[in-house]
Design an enzyme around this catalytic site. Structure first.
Site, short mmCIF file in Angstrom:
data_model
loop_
_atom_site.label_atom_id
_atom_site.label_comp_id
_atom_site.label_asym_id
_atom_site.label_seq_id
_atom_site.Cartn_x
_atom_site.Cartn_y
_atom_site.Cartn_z
N PRO A 1 -3.84 44.64 61.23
CA PRO A 1 -4.53 43.52 60.67
C PRO A 1 -4.36 42.27 61.54
CG PRO A 1 -3.24 44.66 59.00
CD PRO A 1 -3.22 45.44 60.24
N GLU A 2 -5.42 41.91 62.19
CA GLU A 2 -5.47 40.60 62.84
C GLU A 2 -6.24 39.69 61.88
OE1 GLU A 2 -6.55 40.82 67.03
OE2 GLU A 2 -6.18 42.96 67.03
N HIS B 1 3.75 55.96 50.73
CA HIS B 1 3.75 54.64 51.35
C HIS B 1 3.13 53.55 50.50
CE1 HIS B 1 5.17 56.85 54.73
NE2 HIS B 1 4.01 57.42 54.97
N ARG C 1 4.18 52.19 58.22
CA ARG C 1 5.24 51.84 59.17
C ARG C 1 6.21 50.80 58.64
NH1 ARG C 1 2.47 51.14 64.96
NH2 ARG C 1 4.64 51.15 65.60
#
Length: 278
Positions: free
Chosen positions: A2-3, A91, A110
């Site tokens: 995510p930018e 997750h 992650r």
DNA sequence: CAATGAACCTGGTTGC
DNA sequence: TGCAACCAGGTTCATT
């Protein structure tokens, strides 16, 4: 992650959750960058969010009748989903369920993401937020500002663009894409760029971010929009991930070129040495 | 300070 | 098929 465009899309999608009464909160055991705040459940139940906004690549959740805000960041692989599903999958770290059955879910394989509480009165002083530079889409991000920030810097411009204290929101994809559009080599020393270069760069950054926002961001792997669908901007990359292909401009001019991939500060950079001269 | 590289994690892909 | 090595939208931290 995510930018900026991806976070902007998350933020837009989450607006649907505003002003809905919170019924329950699920908190998984594993830590993200920091442990998940266990007081979250007690804090959120029977209240609601009255504002959710993007700050650089962060999301800030404002809670009614509460002296805390949530500061969230999606790291490399985080996604916010808004749906009325009941499933919990691998997750999933946080699930906030509303009275009407909808829920906000944060999933992050992650676990580089962040989900913390901070005092609402002065959350901007938080250690993650207090050094952030101007937002890439704000009016304050202009040629004069960038010139001042890059003055005397010896690092390459690509690495400088990833420094969130200089400009907030640009990440690895859009740094390569913007430098390509501005015809600036990623290897150029940040402090060596002239005013014309910097002006082109500022325009290119804003353009590429705006275009990506419109297309729902870029989905490489993990990122999804809040409705679970992929973004579309990955289909419009000029150079990112296109090693050995010809760049769009060289294709039009029928010139021979091969997009080059290199590592800068441990991150992949893609560029066309024909178009982007030092 | 400014500049580098490692570390944090999981999972997918590549190559032997 | 198996397994090791490498790679990925980010950021912080320790070391030069």
């Amino acid at each position: 992650m995510p930018e900026l465009p991806e976070v902007e899309n998350m933020c837009c999608g989450l607006q649907q959750a505003l002003h809905k009464d919170i019924k329950s909160v699920y908190i998984a055991d594993k830590s993200l960058r920091e442990p998940l705040p266990k007081e979250l459940e007690q804090l959120l139940i029977n209240t609601r969010f009255y504002q959710i906004k993007r700050l650089a690549k962060y999301l800030i959740f404002h809670i009614s009748n509460c002296n805390k805000v949530i500061i969230a960041h999606a790291g490399m692989s985080g996604r916010f989903i808004y749906d009325n599903n009941k499933d919990i999958i691998k997750h999933d770290h946080i699930i906030i369920t509303f009275q009407d059955g909808h829920r906000i879910k944060y999933n992050d394989p992650r676990r580089f993401g962040l989900f913390i509480l901070e005092d609402a009165a002065n959350y901007l002083q938080n250690k993650y937020l207090n050094k952030i530079g101007v937002d890439a889409l704000s009016a304050e991000f202009n040629t004069t500002y960038l010139e001042l920030k890059l003055k005397n810097l010896k690092i390459n411009i690509k690495t400088a663009l990833l420094n969130q204290t200089i400009v907030a929101g640009v990440g690895n994809i859009y740094a390569s894409e913007a430098l390509y559009t501005a015809k600036i080599s990623p290897l150029a020393a940040a402090g060596s760029l002239n005013k014309i270069d910097l002006e082109n760069l500022v325009i290119a950054i804003k353009n590429v971010l705006h275009k990506s926002i419109k297309l729902g961001g870029s989905t490489l792997k993990d990122y999804k929009k809040t409705d679970g669908e992929k973004g579309q901007f990955q289909d419009h990359f000029s150079v990112y991930g296109k090693e050995n292909a010809s760049c769009p401009a060289c294709l039009v001019n029928k010139e021979d070129c091969k997009i080059i991939k290199l590592k800068q500060n441990g991150r992949s950079t893609f560029y066309c040495s024909n178009i982007q001269n030092l």
